[in-house]
Scaffold this active site. Structure first.
Site, mmCIF file in Angstrom:
data_model
loop_
_atom_site.group_PDB
_atom_site.id
_atom_site.type_symbol
_atom_site.label_atom_id
_atom_site.label_comp_id
_atom_site.label_asym_id
_atom_site.label_seq_id
_atom_site.Cartn_x
_atom_site.Cartn_y
_atom_site.Cartn_z
ATOM 1 N N LYS A 28 6.163 4.271 7.590
ATOM 2 C CA LYS A 28 5.259 3.498 8.509
ATOM 3 C C LYS A 28 5.571 3.296 9.962
ATOM 4 O O LYS A 28 6.875 3.065 10.019
ATOM 5 C CB LYS A 28 4.961 2.323 7.686
ATOM 6 N N SER A 102 -1.886 -2.939 5.314
ATOM 7 C CA SER A 102 -1.783 -2.046 6.615
ATOM 8 C C SER A 102 -1.259 -0.632 6.367
ATOM 9 O O SER A 102 -1.391 0.138 7.240
ATOM 10 C CB SER A 102 -1.129 -3.083 7.470
ATOM 11 N N SER A 126 0.165 -5.532 1.943
ATOM 12 C CA SER A 126 0.193 -4.097 2.506
ATOM 13 C C SER A 126 0.816 -2.922 1.881
ATOM 14 O O SER A 126 0.555 -1.738 2.266
ATOM 15 C CB SER A 126 0.871 -4.354 3.928
#
Length: 541
Positions: A28, A102, A126
């Site tokens: 990420k 996210s 997330s």
């Protein structure tokens, strides 16, 4: 960066050997990789770190290769995957629906097979909502289990790196590498075969009848695995969930990017700008007051675990389209966090696993929640549940592989496989529990052993020997404290001894074996698949 992943060509690799050799990992883009920009989905904010995050370094040292950085809701602010200037990440199975956020790009990469594992982060859910929306596993470690060094914070007090994988066992492989050296107390007890699981007494699904039916099916599946459902009043959890964004705790999101936000607010996209900006108006006294309330809530809710082993909730109450999310970006996102926002605030562990495919072709997932340090217990049950669903892997269409033993990293102890009178509930199990040994897992051996009832032994004991025509036998793996290993070994009578036992997944542990001469004239009881079933057959007679 595309809407999904910015690839490293060639992939980054340091070591070719290790427990994660040949595993392709996506990262990420709020987690540092040395020499690669960290953007947090904000081009104006981007910086290039000289050193990789601690969790990334550990993955590389274990033989993994890094294949790219993944898109996210900007500054990890959102549960839906549409809040990025690089584009909304589509759902891996139905692209008109949200991917979840996210950690949207990380989930997409694993679900589609672009990566075997992916790192996400999790503050409000997330690392769980994207897993539930993409038919994959999302392991949200206990707060403090993993190092946050090199992970750009969303809310520093409540963040953790998280793991996406297509199976629970693969997620645990990565967890064991990244958690090495942790000082957080770990619950080494195995999840019992018969367990109690909490469920919301009045679950909410935002009017989504398909999700409601899917959760009811998941509860039945958990009961079929030996669970007893215990309805709980989760209103106190909902109250805590609201604090993450609707109290002075949101000031942490502002603090994380304060200097950048104050200098270039126009670079922060909506609705992230409104959410983060909402943290400006809170005083230090406001934040301290909420921290005190949070500590009180943790103490008040700690007894939750006195009556249940695990809490089962929908990972998300509904699954919206991208268009619906863009039309109501704050309200709908808030509802997606109904069963996720409270977990990190309470410092609990969580594991999101696939549960079913809805009639409309959308995945539905559930989350198993436990107290801090229960990560491996959750994984043991999560694997049992996931493999009972018969689902395929992510969006690949590939079948689930065979389950594997879920074992925590061993510290100050020796894992020993027992096959007979030392099993749980059997006559000599006290020799383990008296030493403070803890059951790690129930599993089977590789199919290379035969089991014999040794004559004249009191209490009755089996002898396990290696054989070309062997089969898999049920064993339990116990962690024996190093200080007690010698005492335990002195209680093992001839012809039994401690050798090396190969488990179903190919891993090896110390365990009971028998000298070959002792099986002459002994009854071969291999057909029962384990000592407990053989003893039960005698009692029936």
């Amino acid at each position: 960066m595309s809407a999904w992943i910015r690839q490293f060509i060639p992939p980054i690799q340091i070591h070719k050997q290790g427990p994660l050799a040949n595993r392709r990992v996506a990262v990420k883009d709020n987690i540092d990789v040395a020499g690669e920009p960290t953007t947090c989905a904000c081009p104006e904010f981007a910086y290039t770190p000289l050193q990789s995050a601690d969790v990334v370094q550990k993955l590389l040292a274990a033989g993994a290769s890094l294949v790219g950085k993944t898109n996210l809701d900007q500054f990890a602010c959102g549960l839906n995957g549409t809040r990025s200037p690089y584009g909304a990440v589509p759902n891996a199975l139905r692209p008109e629906y949200v991917s979840g956020g996210s950690s949207s790009g990380s989930a997409w990469a694993v679900a589609t097979g672009a990566a075997d594992l992916a790192l996400g982060t999790d503050t409000a859910g997330s690392g769980r909502v994207p897993a539930g929306f993409n038919n994959i596993v999302g392991l949200k470690p206990s707060i403090g289990l993993l190092s946050n060094a090199g992970v750009f914070p969303a809310s520093r007090s409540f963040d953790t790196a998280s793991i996406f994988a297509r199976t629970v066992a693969e997620a645990v492989d990565a967890l064991n590498v990244m958690a090495a050296g942790t000082t957080l107390p770990i619950d080494l007890r195995a999840m019992p075969e018969a367990f109690r699981f909490g469920v919301p007494a009045r679950p909410e699904f935002d009017g989504d009848a398909l999700s409601e039916a899917a959760f009811a099916q998941a509860v039945r599946q958990m009961e079929a695995l030996g669970g007893t459902a215990v309805p709980i009043d989760d209103a106190p959890l909902e109250e805590v969930a609201l604090w993450l964004y609707e109290s002075a705790l949101v000031a942490e999101r502002y603090q994380a990017i304060q200097s950048f936000f104050d200098a270039q607010p126009e670079a922060v996209i909506e609705p992230v700008r409104t959410i983060v900006g909402g943290g400006r108006g809170h005083s230090a006294a406001d934040v301290l007051t909420m921290q005190i309330r949070l500590e009180e809530a943790r103490a008040r809710l700690a007894p939750t675990w006195q009556d249940i082993d695990v809490l089962l909730v929908p990972t998300a109450p509904t699954h919206p389209t991208i268009d619906a999310m863009l039309a109501d970006p704050i309200g709908l996102n808030r509802r997606l966090g109904r069963y996720t926002n409270f977990v990190n605030l309470l410092r609990w562990a969580a594991l999101a696993v696939p549960a079913s495919m809805r009639p409309d072709g959308l995945p539905f997932g559930v989350t198993l929640i436990g107290p801090g340090g229960s990560d491996w217990r959750l994984a043991q049950l999560g694997q049992r549940f996931h493999h009972a669903t018969g689902l395929t892997l992510g969006a690949t269409g590939q079948p689930l592989p065979a389950p594997r033993p879920i074992l925590p990293p061993i510290a100050n102890g020796m894992p020993i496989a027992v096959v007979g009178a030392h099993l749980s509930g059997m006559p000599l199990n006290w020799q383990l529990t008296e030493l403070g040994a803890q059951k790690l897992a129930e599993t089977t051996t590789a199919p290379i052993y035969r089991l014999y009832a040794l004559p004249g032994t009191v209490p009755p004991k089996p002898g396990m020997v290696r054989a070309e025509d062997g089969r898999a036998l049920v064993v339990e793996v116990w962690q024996v404290p190093m200080a007690g290993v010698g005492t335990f070994l002195r209680q093992i009578p001839s012809p039994l001894g401690l050798g090396t036992v190969t488990l179903a997944d190919g891993s090896q542990v110390h365990g009971f074996i028998c000298e070959a001469w002792a099986i002459e004239g002994a009854r071969d009881v291999t057909e029962f698949g384990g000592w407990r079933k053989y003893i039960a057959s005698l009692n029936k007679g």
